[in-house]
Design a protein around this motif. Sequence first.
Motif, mmCIF file in Angstrom:
data_model
loop_
_atom_site.group_PDB
_atom_site.id
_atom_site.type_symbol
_atom_site.label_atom_id
_atom_site.label_comp_id
_atom_site.label_asym_id
_atom_site.label_seq_id
_atom_site.Cartn_x
_atom_site.Cartn_y
_atom_site.Cartn_z
ATOM 1 N N MET A 263 -10.724 -78.433 10.033
ATOM 2 C CA MET A 263 -9.819 -77.326 10.748
ATOM 3 C C MET A 263 -10.697 -76.200 10.821
ATOM 4 S SD MET A 263 -6.240 -76.048 11.194
ATOM 5 C CE MET A 263 -5.862 -74.371 11.248
ATOM 6 N N THR A 264 -10.989 -75.635 12.076
ATOM 7 C CA THR A 264 -11.948 -74.369 12.200
ATOM 8 C C THR A 264 -11.145 -73.148 12.149
ATOM 9 O OG1 THR A 264 -13.292 -75.646 13.416
ATOM 10 C CG2 THR A 264 -13.569 -73.178 13.539
ATOM 11 N N ASP A 265 -11.329 -72.073 11.438
ATOM 12 C CA ASP A 265 -10.832 -70.844 11.563
ATOM 13 C C ASP A 265 -11.053 -70.231 13.087
ATOM 14 O OD1 ASP A 265 -9.719 -70.690 8.841
ATOM 15 O OD2 ASP A 265 -11.370 -69.767 8.318
ATOM 16 N N ARG A 266 -9.750 -69.731 13.658
ATOM 17 C CA ARG A 266 -10.061 -68.797 14.690
ATOM 18 C C ARG A 266 -9.833 -67.380 14.796
ATOM 19 N NH1 ARG A 266 -6.797 -71.949 19.404
ATOM 20 N NH2 ARG A 266 -8.711 -73.312 18.930
ATOM 21 N N LEU A 267 -10.505 -66.834 15.621
ATOM 22 C CA LEU A 267 -10.100 -65.402 15.565
ATOM 23 C C LEU A 267 -9.663 -65.057 17.220
ATOM 24 C CD1 LEU A 267 -10.171 -62.252 14.748
ATOM 25 C CD2 LEU A 267 -12.446 -62.227 15.444
ATOM 26 N N VAL A 268 -8.782 -64.745 17.619
ATOM 27 C CA VAL A 268 -8.278 -64.220 18.937
ATOM 28 C C VAL A 268 -8.534 -62.811 18.924
ATOM 29 C CG1 VAL A 268 -6.797 -64.383 20.973
ATOM 30 C CG2 VAL A 268 -7.139 -66.350 19.261
ATOM 31 N N LEU A 269 -9.319 -62.130 19.894
ATOM 32 C CA LEU A 269 -9.361 -60.769 20.266
ATOM 33 C C LEU A 269 -8.752 -60.683 21.492
ATOM 34 C CD1 LEU A 269 -10.436 -57.971 19.484
ATOM 35 C CD2 LEU A 269 -12.420 -58.473 20.502
ATOM 36 N N VAL A 270 -7.651 -59.660 21.708
ATOM 37 C CA VAL A 270 -6.893 -59.229 22.966
ATOM 38 C C VAL A 270 -7.751 -57.862 23.258
ATOM 39 C CG1 VAL A 270 -5.052 -59.048 24.201
ATOM 40 C CG2 VAL A 270 -5.080 -60.574 22.322
ATOM 41 N N GLY A 271 -8.376 -57.802 24.505
ATOM 42 C CA GLY A 271 -9.044 -56.760 24.870
ATOM 43 C C GLY A 271 -10.513 -56.573 24.277
ATOM 44 N N HIS A 272 -11.248 -56.102 25.369
ATOM 45 C CA HIS A 272 -12.559 -56.322 24.940
ATOM 46 C C HIS A 272 -13.470 -54.926 25.431
ATOM 47 C CE1 HIS A 272 -17.048 -57.985 24.691
ATOM 48 N NE2 HIS A 272 -16.606 -58.060 23.405
ATOM 49 N N GLY A 273 -12.778 -53.818 25.300
ATOM 50 C CA GLY A 273 -13.540 -52.790 25.374
ATOM 51 C C GLY A 273 -14.463 -52.326 24.348
ATOM 52 N N MET A 274 -15.057 -50.986 24.066
ATOM 53 C CA MET A 274 -15.845 -50.518 23.299
ATOM 54 C C MET A 274 -15.429 -50.909 21.650
ATOM 55 S SD MET A 274 -18.777 -50.080 24.480
ATOM 56 C CE MET A 274 -19.568 -49.657 22.896
ATOM 57 N N VAL A 275 -14.120 -50.713 21.531
ATOM 58 C CA VAL A 275 -13.441 -50.770 20.180
ATOM 59 C C VAL A 275 -13.500 -52.223 19.793
ATOM 60 C CG1 VAL A 275 -11.628 -50.904 18.656
ATOM 61 C CG2 VAL A 275 -12.204 -48.928 20.148
ATOM 62 N N GLY A 276 -13.206 -53.236 20.747
ATOM 63 C CA GLY A 276 -13.293 -54.677 20.395
ATOM 64 C C GLY A 276 -14.596 -55.167 20.353
ATOM 65 N N HIS A 277 -15.341 -54.656 21.189
ATOM 66 C CA HIS A 277 -17.079 -55.007 20.961
ATOM 67 C C HIS A 277 -17.573 -54.617 19.812
ATOM 68 C CE1 HIS A 277 -21.036 -55.891 22.524
ATOM 69 N NE2 HIS A 277 -21.420 -54.769 21.942
ATOM 70 N N THR A 278 -17.272 -53.512 19.381
ATOM 71 C CA THR A 278 -17.656 -52.971 18.028
ATOM 72 C C THR A 278 -17.212 -53.593 16.709
ATOM 73 O OG1 THR A 278 -17.856 -50.657 18.914
ATOM 74 C CG2 THR A 278 -17.740 -50.796 16.518
ATOM 75 N N LEU A 279 -15.945 -54.006 16.949
ATOM 76 C CA LEU A 279 -15.302 -54.852 15.787
ATOM 77 C C LEU A 279 -16.063 -56.166 15.752
ATOM 78 C CD1 LEU A 279 -13.069 -55.562 13.772
ATOM 79 C CD2 LEU A 279 -11.740 -56.206 15.769
#
Length: 69
Positions: A1-17
């Motif tokens: 099973m693959t670990d998954r990351l779901v990011l909600v929102g992709h402004g500058m903060v999400g992109h930087t993260l």
Amino acid sequence: MTDRLVLVGHGMVGHTLLTALDARGVLRDRQVTVVAEEDVPPYDRSPGPVPGLPETGEAHAQHLSTSSE
């Protein structure tokens, strides 16, 4: 099973993260899903200095040192 990351929102903060996590190798072997309203790459939406609000960085430090005199 693959670990998954779901990011909600992709402004500058999400992109930087995501950029920081990728640089540290955290995203290796993970499935990343980004849920965002916009279909364009993120951009810096900051309006710049706002009159009447404290400044940041060196200008803020300068303001603090001169305002206490």
